[in-house]
Design an enzyme around this catalytic site. Sequence first.
Site, mmCIF file in Angstrom:
data_model
loop_
_atom_site.group_PDB
_atom_site.id
_atom_site.type_symbol
_atom_site.label_atom_id
_atom_site.label_comp_id
_atom_site.label_asym_id
_atom_site.label_seq_id
_atom_site.Cartn_x
_atom_site.Cartn_y
_atom_site.Cartn_z
ATOM 1 N N HIS A 9 96.064 35.852 76.215
ATOM 2 C CA HIS A 9 96.547 36.975 77.214
ATOM 3 C C HIS A 9 96.517 38.212 76.569
ATOM 4 C CE1 HIS A 9 98.377 38.338 80.849
ATOM 5 N NE2 HIS A 9 99.240 39.207 79.914
ATOM 6 N N GLY A 53 58.406 37.236 69.572
ATOM 7 C CA GLY A 53 59.517 37.180 70.369
ATOM 8 C C GLY A 53 59.261 37.035 71.859
ATOM 9 N N THR A 75 58.074 37.003 75.907
ATOM 10 C CA THR A 75 58.469 37.631 77.107
ATOM 11 C C THR A 75 60.103 38.234 76.886
ATOM 12 O OG1 THR A 75 56.996 36.368 78.551
ATOM 13 C CG2 THR A 75 58.850 37.557 79.552
ATOM 14 N N GLY A 77 58.481 35.071 91.294
ATOM 15 C CA GLY A 77 58.301 33.788 90.896
ATOM 16 C C GLY A 77 57.225 34.043 89.470
ATOM 17 N N ALA A 114 58.528 40.358 92.391
ATOM 18 C CA ALA A 114 59.409 39.577 91.722
ATOM 19 C C ALA A 114 59.507 38.089 92.312
ATOM 20 C CB ALA A 114 60.697 40.125 91.500
#
Length: 439
Positions: free
Chosen positions: A428, A38, A40, A248, A246
């Site tokens: 709609h 599976g 990351t 890269g 976070a």
Amino acid sequence: MNCSDLIIIGAGPGGYKAAVYAAKKGLKVTIFEDVNVGGTCLNVGCIPTKTYVHSKTFEEAVERQPQVVEALRSGVETLLSHPNITLVREKAKFIDACTIEASPSGEVWRGANIIIATGSSAKMLPIPGADGQNVGSSTELLGLKELPKRLCIIGAGVIGMEFASVFQKFGSEVTVVEYLKECLPMMDSDIAKRLRKLLEKRGITFYMGAGVKSLTPAPSPGRGETILFEQKGKEVSVKADYVLMATGRKANTEGLNLEAAGITLAPNGTIPVDEHFRTLNGQSSMVNGQCFAIGDVNGRQMLAHAAEMQGIHVVNQILGIEDKIRFDVMPAAIFTEPEAACVGPTEDQLKEQGVPFECHKSFYRANGKALAMNETEGMVKLCCEPEEGKLLSAHVFGAHAADIVQEVTAFITLGATLRQLRETVHIHPTLSEVLIEVN
Ligand code: NAI
């Protein structure tokens, strides 16, 4: 010696989808995975993150995450139990261009074709304190059992923004420190700014144009980590109980012994490939026989769905099947609340490329379903060619933006025009009517 038609290294979305597709087409496949099937995405990425987004409290998210991941993982294991697939739960290493050794068993496998699908891992900044106990990537953050009271996120890219949105919802005091002037550099700048402003209104503090220099551990428990950064020539510091890095991701190539297969890495550490994802010798641009690299490891488009489609394309290449997969039409989404999503170039990119275009907009506040859902914050931008009206791109911010962009992706893939989109009957009331309501 074991022989296969196809050896795949890595059972993430790229690898396992390619294995199942190839097996169904009659190829004998061997797939290596030394962690969990599976990859990351399923274990520590898209799926756990979406479980967090769709949980009301941190406690609920922590409880649900392993259940959701386990259910999906066992689904992948079932798919890989196909009679044409051998799953080897070991680490793979090249001995030569078509031979792989499994570690620790030392067993050797030969493949007529090889796909490298080893993915990527978080790139930690090389700054003092980055290895601290209360500093981690999204993987470690998803493993926390206690909600950090104060969370500092370094980097306002996709991961930074998704976690900022979700942890603020859970009640953390969130601060984001970003090097660039605006978040999400790959998104339409107008949409990126709207998203940041909305998250600011909810209480997230953003320091933009700020480069982080160091992290200093708490002098005693509960006092908080100190994050030091430079903004407009001044040194600023904030305190946090946990720091999410976070900034890269980098290609996973360690231990593969790629030299034995004649592969030289690109300067950014990814595996160079041609337009059919055949590996190249980095220096000479020569194709390395029937060896391919798909997904994050080739650095083309770091997205699970890109990896999956690249894998399908490679198997088609091996089988001599022609396909018309449009890798230039690659939708992407950011699962903040609300979502942001896009397909095709931004307005700025079109201007830079000198492409003539028209931009058409509409707003969620004029959409009946959005009003009924109390989701009036949002907008749509469609870019198309001026005369024929051929659709070039879509940028959406608002509830279910990913699903709305998906519809435009189909139109762009088929080379359709804005008029054809407008003349397509839409149910709609639905959010998708925002597309036909553009000015
Ligand atoms: P990213 O490349 O999207 O963003 C990293 C950010 O960190 C940039 O904005 C950069 O300017 C900033 N940065 C770098 N050094 C810094 C410093 N010293 N101080 C302050 N800021 C600094 O990387 P991210 O968010 O880690 O994501 C990695 C990859 O994973 C991306 O390719 C992304 O597309 C993919 N991904 C996709 C998801 C999705 O499609 N929903 C979800 C999660 C990841």
